[in-house]
Enzyme design. Structure first.
Site, PDB file in Angstrom:
ATOM      1  N   GLU A  62      10.515  -3.126   6.418  1.00 43.93           N
ATOM      2  CA  GLU A  62      10.071  -3.082   5.157  1.00 43.93           C
ATOM      3  C   GLU A  62      11.178  -2.772   3.983  1.00 43.93           C
ATOM      4  O   GLU A  62      11.835  -1.996   4.121  1.00 43.93           O
ATOM      5  CB  GLU A  62       8.981  -1.877   5.264  1.00 43.93           C
ATOM      6  CG  GLU A  62       8.003  -1.876   6.190  1.00 43.93           C
ATOM      7  CD  GLU A  62       7.292  -0.391   6.583  1.00 43.93           C
ATOM      8  OE1 GLU A  62       7.163   0.307   5.451  1.00 43.93           O
ATOM      9  OE2 GLU A  62       7.113  -0.165   7.756  1.00 43.93           O
ATOM     10  N   HIS A 120       5.527  -4.335   3.060  1.00 42.39           N
ATOM     11  CA  HIS A 120       5.345  -3.758   4.600  1.00 42.39           C
ATOM     12  C   HIS A 120       5.216  -4.707   5.587  1.00 42.39           C
ATOM     13  O   HIS A 120       4.167  -4.937   6.222  1.00 42.39           O
ATOM     14  CB  HIS A 120       4.073  -2.519   4.525  1.00 42.39           C
ATOM     15  CG  HIS A 120       4.005  -1.669   5.203  1.00 42.39           C
ATOM     16  ND1 HIS A 120       3.933  -1.963   6.820  1.00 42.39           N
ATOM     17  CD2 HIS A 120       4.048  -0.206   5.384  1.00 42.39           C
ATOM     18  CE1 HIS A 120       3.488  -0.752   7.553  1.00 42.39           C
ATOM     19  NE2 HIS A 120       3.970   0.100   6.775  1.00 42.39           N
TER      20      HIS A 120
HETATM   21  O1  TA6 Z   1       5.665   2.349   7.077  1.00 47.90           O
HETATM   22  C1  TA6 Z   1       5.629   3.116   7.864  1.00 47.90           C
HETATM   23  C2  TA6 Z   1       4.308   3.851   7.625  1.00 47.90           C
HETATM   24  O2  TA6 Z   1       4.526   4.700   6.832  1.00 47.90           O
HETATM   25  C3  TA6 Z   1       3.888   4.358   9.089  1.00 47.90           C
HETATM   26  O3  TA6 Z   1       4.001   6.202   8.844  1.00 47.90           O
HETATM   27  C4  TA6 Z   1       2.481   4.304   9.401  1.00 47.90           C
HETATM   28  O4  TA6 Z   1       1.683   4.898   8.949  1.00 47.90           O
HETATM   29  C5  TA6 Z   1       2.579   2.732   8.914  1.00 47.90           C
HETATM   30  O5  TA6 Z   1       3.237   3.071   7.534  1.00 47.90           O
HETATM   31  C6  TA6 Z   1       1.222   2.252   8.730  1.00 47.90           C
HETATM   32  O6  TA6 Z   1       0.294   2.846   7.785  1.00 47.90           O
HETATM   33  P1  TA6 Z   1      -1.186   2.510   7.458  1.00 47.90           P
HETATM   34  O7  TA6 Z   1      -1.539   3.255   6.290  1.00 47.90           O
HETATM   35  O8  TA6 Z   1      -1.223   0.793   6.988  1.00 47.90           O
HETATM   36  O9  TA6 Z   1      -1.619   2.598   8.710  1.00 47.90           O
END
Ligand code: TA6
Length: 306
Positions: free
Chosen positions: A272, A169
């Protein structure tokens, strides 16, 4: 292991050592003739990648909380063994538990003075099985050269097949979101997480002018983050993945996240490498699945060379 024991067993002279990082959490500090990097054992979390002569490639929140029960905001969180909310139990951690678990060091090596390699490992335990009833070995190989290669391998050490969703991510540092575009996704369909998971079609480069949270489908293509503000292109290549997520929280979501500065959305973009949505993978007993992200920087062609 404490840092002294880690250094005795895994430190590499002039290239790799372990130290107490923020809040005393253990981190590996990597510095070779090509780049430098930092990796926390908490979450197996890369918090810095910096090719010499380049500005930092990964974005880090200055409000990141380095706490045992919290994912570090920025860098490269490891999302595993589910992407997003747990499919049936919303009380379980968002994005799985790998990024809030303590990882162990398995190997370290320095094939050359411009290449450093660190392998971390995490195995199933009573704690993980309480969250996810499967036996596994998760290994994460980080290779630091002038680029950064990340390989996350899931091995099923149990007797039943299981399904895994995951993501590398990555938060990329950019000069200005208003002058940034992402190519490599033209013509691909995506699930819009901000619009009821509607299936939509990408036309041309991705331009960010509001909150974006998209799971691009059926793509193995390299993406390029074109950062016109600093004349840099960040190439994000991959394998073992047919889905790519692009996320920027924009203004109001940034304000709602306590570990994310209100103006942070202007200087970051997440691209990601994932196994998400219909791209989750089944791993049979005794088998493995690997997902790889390769990050490299290039001055953008528009830059005048003189
Ligand atoms: O990858 C995108 C996502 O799923 C968004 O929906 C947002 O929630 C981001 O990840 C960050 O998630 P986190 O749990 O690290 O705040």
């Amino acid at each position: 292991m404490n840092t002294e024991e880690l250094n005795q067993q895994f430190a590499i002279r002039d290239q790799l050592r372990f130290e107490a990082g923020v809040n005393g959490l253990t981190r590996a500090v990597i510095h070779n003739d090509a780049s430098s990097a930092e990796v926390y054992l908490h979450g197996g979390h890369i918090t810095a990648f910096h090719p010499h002569g380049q500005s930092p490639v990964l974005w880090m929140s200055n409000l990141a909380q380095f706490k045992p029960d919290k994912a570090i905001r920025g860098g490269v969180p490891i999302v595993w063994p589910w992407f997003g909310a747990h499919p049936t139990d919303s009380t379980k951690p968002q994005h799985g538990f790998a990024r809030i678990s303590e990882w162990n060091v398995a190997e370290s090596s320095a094939p050359s003075n411009t290449e450093s390699r660190l392998q971390l490992r995490m195995n199933s335990s009573p704690e993980t099985e309480a969250l996810w009833p499967h036996q596994f070995e998760l290994s994460y190989t980080i290779t630091v050269t002038e680029s950064l290669s990340l390989k996350l391998t899931t091995r099923n050490t149990g007797t039943d097949a299981f399904e895994v969703g995951c993501a590398l991510h990555s938060y990329f540092a950019i000069g200005d979101i208003a002058r940034t575009t992402i190519t490599g996704l033209d013509g691909r369909s995506y699930l819009d997480q901000l619009d009821g998971m509607q299936n939509k079609l990408q036309s041309g480069a991705v331009i960010i002018g509001d909150e974006v949270d998209r799971i691009y489908r059926d793509t193995e293509d390299e993406c390029v983050v074109h950062d016109k503000a600093i004349d840099r292109d960040i190439h994000v290549a991959k394998s073992g993945s047919r889905s790519t997520v692009v996320w920027n929280p924009w203004i109001s979501k940034a304000q709602r996240m306590s570990d994310f500065p209100d103006d942070g959305y202007r200087t970051m973009i997440c691209v990601e490498t994932t196994n998400a949505a219909e791209d989750i993978r089944t791993v049979n007993p005794g088998e493995s699945h690997s997902i790889v992200q390769m990050i490299s920087c290039h001055s953008s062609p528009s830059k005048t060379v003189n």
